[in-house]
Motif scaffolding. Structure first.
Motif, short mmCIF file in Angstrom:
data_model
loop_
_atom_site.label_atom_id
_atom_site.label_comp_id
_atom_site.label_asym_id
_atom_site.label_seq_id
_atom_site.Cartn_x
_atom_site.Cartn_y
_atom_site.Cartn_z
N THR A 38 37.38 39.17 43.62
CA THR A 38 37.91 38.13 44.10
C THR A 38 39.71 37.75 42.72
N ARG A 62 42.03 40.15 42.31
CA ARG A 62 42.92 40.71 43.54
C ARG A 62 43.83 39.33 43.21
N LYS A 78 45.98 40.04 40.41
CA LYS A 78 46.75 41.29 40.74
C LYS A 78 48.09 40.45 41.32
#
Length: 584
Positions: free
Chosen positions: A415, A418, A421
């Motif tokens: 998580t 992600r 990013k």
């Protein structure tokens, strides 16, 4: 909300009917879980009475039904098996230590509730919750294979049962296995036959667990009229339980403590997830912290009285609400009815076959497994599926606490990666009026006047530690410029790691003789930068709330000043005294 506010008589009929129905469901389940845990049927019944009573009286979910559940039984089984193995010559001491673990688990739950940590208990990814609940379901199914086939459970727990499956099949007891199959068949067929029936007809049918218990016992009485022909529960004492003195062993204390933490945490998760279900059905809001205190008191008293641990039971809670219950009076009614059964009719349970209880427990294990998500997890996300499968394997073959710990750790890493990013896209360096960020016409005109000599370093969104790499990459990619404006106007949260990355960018610009402005550092952002000493690096008039004003000042500075040929700046920065004044 006090007890008097949670228990009232405006819904007396619904609460009483809900309590009666919940008690009917609880009776066979308590017997099954008590036997399955290794503590005995009486321990299951007293766990159902005491956990249910105190959780209803002091808990934070009025309609929640609390009793021994499948997940709690799985952990309780492991606790008893481990302590029995460690004390083979003194089984009574081992059982006393197991009940002490239940007490410790209750105390742990009370502490969590008193510290108001209830809202954090269920903050874990669904993949992890699904994985360990499915793992618990598989464990319960595996542990019931031996009694389902009419035999004693092999030593060694899960691995011992799996290794002995050929022997269990070879020594199958046809009579007891037939009773177990009949029990599972009733549990599957009755709901299927009634699923399309009108609700006014459904309410006349007792729960399938009770039908299976009664019918299985009646069939056994006719086919096996003598008590010793098959394994049965045996008579339960029709008396109040004996108090259990907390028993500890220096050699086993660490194991007992870990077991108590696992049992307590699982009970918290089980109860609060069921509370969410109750909220959705009653359109109310439970009190997580109060619920943990109620659950803890229930388990503490249950352990003191020789009962096994319990938690919120989804099946009992849903039926309780659907029957009309709305207050804690339903849970108290259920506990009172079960108490009457123990004290007045416990002798009738002596003829109940163990195989029937094994069938009930095995069906519960099958229902705990999250089949719906297992079927489509790989379609949703391969990474999510791998986490779930990993948690299942660790739960079944290693340890529940390890499974949850590893699952949460890996899920959080993915998580964070992600989110990092996504947030990295909001770290931008701007030297002209492009469309990378939203700017006013004046801001576009100001930044275009300097031909790239002003660099606007714009950050947006929460700056968690994973974004620090993106900040460093943008810093390394910065081309020559005279003024750096760090825009934090759209940053609601600034983590320590990202703060240090910003500090490095500012310090490097200062070392290269560039002017630096900070825009939008207010509230938590400003306090964080002050504590790190970043704001003391700049003159007070280089700190702005408005980006336009910072651009105006930067443009005026660039137009009235040409940097020396050697690239150093003659700008005077604040003295140490000035630094103190600024930081204050």
């Amino acid at each position: 909300m006090g007890i008097t506010n949670r228990i009232h008589f405006r819904n007396l009929q619904g609460d009483i009917f809900g309590g009666i129905t919940a008690a009917v469901i609880a009776l066979p389940m308590a017997l099954a879980f008590g036997v399955a845990s290794g503590a005995g049927a009486a321990a299951g019944l007293w766990g159902a009475v005491l956990v249910g009573f105190f959780a209803a009286l002091f808990g934070g979910t009025p309609t929640l039904i609390s009793e021994p559940t499948g997940p709690m039984t799985v952990v309780m089984t492991a606790v008893i098996a481990n302590l029995m193995a460690a004390n083979p010559e003194d089984p009574e001491k081992a059982m006393a230590m197991a009940f002490t673990v239940v007490m410790m688990a209750g105390i742990f739950q009370i502490i969590l509730g008193a510290l108001r940590l209830g809202r954090y208990v269920t903050l874990m990814p669904y993949t992890v919750v699904s994985g360990f609940m499915s793992g618990i379901g598989f464990i319960l199914v595996i542990l019931q294979l031996a009694p389902f086939l009419g035999q004693e459970s092999p030593k060694g727990g899960i691995l011992g049962t799996i290794q002995n499956i050929p022997d269990l099949i070879g020594n199958i007891q046809p009579g007891e296995t037939a009773l177990a199959v009949l029990t599972v068949a009733i549990l599957v067929i009755q709901p299927f036959l009634l699923q399309s029936a009108p609700s006014n007809i459904k309410k006349f049918f007792p729960p399938p667990q009770l039908i299976a218990l009664v019918l299985g016992t009646v069939v056994a009485l006719f086919v096996f009229p003598q008590m010793e022909m098959i394994r049965r529960i045996g008579e339960i004492p029709q008396a109040l339980p004996n108090l259990q003195v907390p028993t500890f062993s220096a050699a086993e204390f660490q194991t007992m403590l870990i077991d108590a933490l696992v049992l307590g945490m699982l009970g918290c998760i089980d109860a609060l997830l069921t509370s969410v279900v109750a909220d959705s059905l009653t359109r109310t809001q439970h009190d997580s912290n109060k619920e943990l205190i109620g659950q803890g008191l229930g388990n503490l008293v249950s352990g003191l009285c020789g009962g096994i641990a319990g938690a919120g039971a989804t099946m009992g809670t849903v039926v309780n609400i659907q029957t009309g219950a709305r207050t804690a009076l339903s849970g108290l009614t259920r506990a009172f009815i079960l108490l009457v059964v123990i004290l007045g009719a416990a002798s009738l349970t002596a003829w109940i076959p163990m195989a029937v209880l094994a069938g009930i427990a095995l069906k519960v294990g099958i229902d705990i497994i999250d089949w719906g998500f297992l079927k489509r997890a790989h379609q949703v996300s391969i990474k999510a599926a791998m986490i779930m499968y990993g948690v299942i394997i660790l739960t079944v073959f290693v340890d529940l606490i390890v499974a949850v710990g590893v699952g949460v750790f890996v899920a959080n890493l993915l998580t964070i990666e992600r989110l990092s990013k996504l947030q990295a896209k909001d770290v931008k360096t701007i030297t002209d009026a492009d469309d990378a960020i939203q700017m006013t016409p004046e801001e576009k005109e100001l930044i275009d006047q300097t031909d790239g000599r002003i660099l606007l370093f714009h950050l947006s969104g929460p700056m968690i530690f994973g974004v620090s790499k993106a900040i460093s990459r943008q810093q390394n990619a910065m081309e020559d410029h005279d003024v750096l404006i760090v825009d934090l106007s759209d940053v609601p949260h600034l983590g320590v790691t990202s703060s240090l990355a910003i500090e490095n960018s500012i310090q490097e610009a200062i070392d290269k003789g560039r002017q630096v402005f900070i825009v939008g550092a207010t509230g938590q952002i400003k306090r964080r930068l002050q504590k790190l000493g970043v704001l003391s690096l700049l003159p007070a008039h280089h700190l702005h709330v408005d980006r336009t004003e910072a651009l105006r000042q930067a443009v005026a500075m660039v137009k009235g000043y040409e940097p020396p040929a050697n690239g150093t700046s003659s700008t005077a920065y604040p003295s140490q005294a000035d630094d103190v004044a600024i930081s204050n």
